[in-house]
Write an enzyme that holds these catalytic residues in place. Sequence first.
Site, mmCIF file in Angstrom:
data_model
loop_
_atom_site.group_PDB
_atom_site.id
_atom_site.type_symbol
_atom_site.label_atom_id
_atom_site.label_comp_id
_atom_site.label_asym_id
_atom_site.label_seq_id
_atom_site.Cartn_x
_atom_site.Cartn_y
_atom_site.Cartn_z
ATOM 1 N N HIS A 63 -0.213 1.187 3.845
ATOM 2 C CA HIS A 63 1.125 0.670 3.516
ATOM 3 C C HIS A 63 2.146 1.654 4.076
ATOM 4 O O HIS A 63 2.238 2.783 3.595
ATOM 5 C CB HIS A 63 1.292 0.524 2.004
ATOM 6 N N LEU A 64 2.882 1.231 5.108
ATOM 7 C CA LEU A 64 3.857 2.139 5.734
ATOM 8 C C LEU A 64 5.253 1.998 5.131
ATOM 9 O O LEU A 64 6.125 2.815 5.402
ATOM 10 C CB LEU A 64 3.913 1.910 7.250
ATOM 11 N N ARG A 65 5.477 0.949 4.348
ATOM 12 C CA ARG A 65 6.713 0.756 3.565
ATOM 13 C C ARG A 65 7.968 0.480 4.361
ATOM 14 O O ARG A 65 9.040 0.305 3.783
ATOM 15 C CB ARG A 65 6.969 1.968 2.643
ATOM 16 N N ASN A 95 3.403 -6.168 2.740
ATOM 17 C CA ASN A 95 4.287 -6.212 1.561
ATOM 18 C C ASN A 95 5.475 -5.260 1.692
ATOM 19 O O ASN A 95 5.722 -4.408 0.851
ATOM 20 C CB ASN A 95 3.509 -5.943 0.267
ATOM 21 N N ASP A 153 -2.126 -8.853 0.579
ATOM 22 C CA ASP A 153 -2.431 -7.655 -0.207
ATOM 23 C C ASP A 153 -1.167 -7.106 -0.861
ATOM 24 O O ASP A 153 -0.107 -7.044 -0.253
ATOM 25 C CB ASP A 153 -3.044 -6.567 0.665
ATOM 26 N N HIS A 180 -7.351 -9.347 -1.164
ATOM 27 C CA HIS A 180 -7.257 -8.466 -2.331
ATOM 28 C C HIS A 180 -7.826 -9.285 -3.487
ATOM 29 O O HIS A 180 -7.173 -10.182 -3.997
ATOM 30 C CB HIS A 180 -5.790 -8.073 -2.583
ATOM 31 N N ASP A 306 -6.258 2.461 1.806
ATOM 32 C CA ASP A 306 -5.287 1.819 0.906
ATOM 33 C C ASP A 306 -4.161 2.795 0.583
ATOM 34 O O ASP A 306 -3.703 2.889 -0.558
ATOM 35 C CB ASP A 306 -5.961 1.306 -0.378
HETATM 36 ZN ZN LIG Z 1 -4.891 -4.450 -2.382
#
Ligand SMILES: [Zn+2]
Length: 430
Positions: A63-65, A95, A153, A180, A306
């Site tokens: 997750h690089l945001r 996300n 996810d 997920h 993750d």
């Molecule tokens: Zn997940």
Amino acid sequence: MSRLRITGARLLDPASGRDELGSLDVEDGRIVALGREPAGVPDEVFEANGLWLAPGFVDLHTHLREPGQEYKEDIETGTRSAAAGGYTLVCCMANTDPVNDSPAVTEYIQRRARESGNVRVRVIAAATQGLRGEIMSEMAGLAAAGAVAFSDDGSVIMDAAVMRRVLEYARGIGRPVIAHCEDLNLRGAGVVHEGSHATCCGLPGSPGEAETVMVARDLELARLTGAHLHVAHVSAARSVELIREAKTAGVRVTAEVTPHHLFLTDEEIRGYDTNKKMAPPLRTARDREALRQGLADGTLDCIATDHAPHAHYEKDVEFVAAPFGVVGLETSLSIGLELVREDVLSPLALIDRMSTRPARVFGVGGGTLEPGAPADLVLVDPERSYKVEVSGLESRSKNSAFLGRELSGRALRTWVGGRIAFALDEEGSR
Ligand SMILES: [Zn+2]
């Protein structure tokens, strides 16, 4: 262009089964020769002194945001963290804010990665609009824009009919769907694994079955549709059995496991440390053992981090109120090496699970030392010990489940396309 020779390295290349002392030559960003005595004259020589030289690691779950939550992480800091962990390619989850459910966002992330990325970035796009699990995203357009896989996810596609359609379309355009697997109704308010530790701590639990019923459902839907299902962050022993059976039966399924699930158990929650709060939760020692066996026998294809950064103030709250997720890019190699020391994996098998296999699972390239391949490399000192500390982490967020621990083994140098993306200095600081 000059030719760099890395000499005296233990070359570990799962793609060819090579595990031998030798040299590797890099020119124009590519590997041009390797072996005991490669031909050609180098312009520059780097003495590896018996350290491991392997294809750079590939993370299928980061997750690089960016865009939208740069206070947690951005592409520059996230990929710096990746390079420090020995990764040369990461696949980033959808996300973000806005959600990566349109070609415009996919293209934006790819452009930002070219401008500020320290390692290669591949984009995973949302499977449904807004990650709401209701209406499919524009999957063909997203794939054309560069998406290598699809996933909601961070949330879950609870409607089986929607999941079926997503799998059917993904199959049509030749991309995997990453699931997920957590039944949100069965999880309820659960924040940790349902069991005696949850009871003692007075924390609401989520049973392993919250995962396994969804793994079972998605395996059935993968069988029905013929699509490639990739099960994210497997945490329960029974999930490993279900995936093993499905693989034997010919279902197109791959799976990943995180370092924290391979190393920690639900006993950790007794300290109410919110850096031990993740979804799925840490489970029992029995589950952990099954995950290790599943990774060793190839049922679980790869280790994925993750990596989920959260700001200090977000985690510095009551356990039930904290967000799920921990960072992982900088400690996963050390955790993997623990499995080598415990004879769960050979050194070659570890590199396979961190580089060669993940590269193949999503078809993103890399994962090999063969001449002609990009010079995406990591130099590993398997013995170098260090303490995991906030000040030592490159990620903008410091929510590591391993803070305060002494770990052994780390990346000393990471090359991406022949360029040095990370180098640990002599004293071990950076
Ligand atoms: Zn997940």
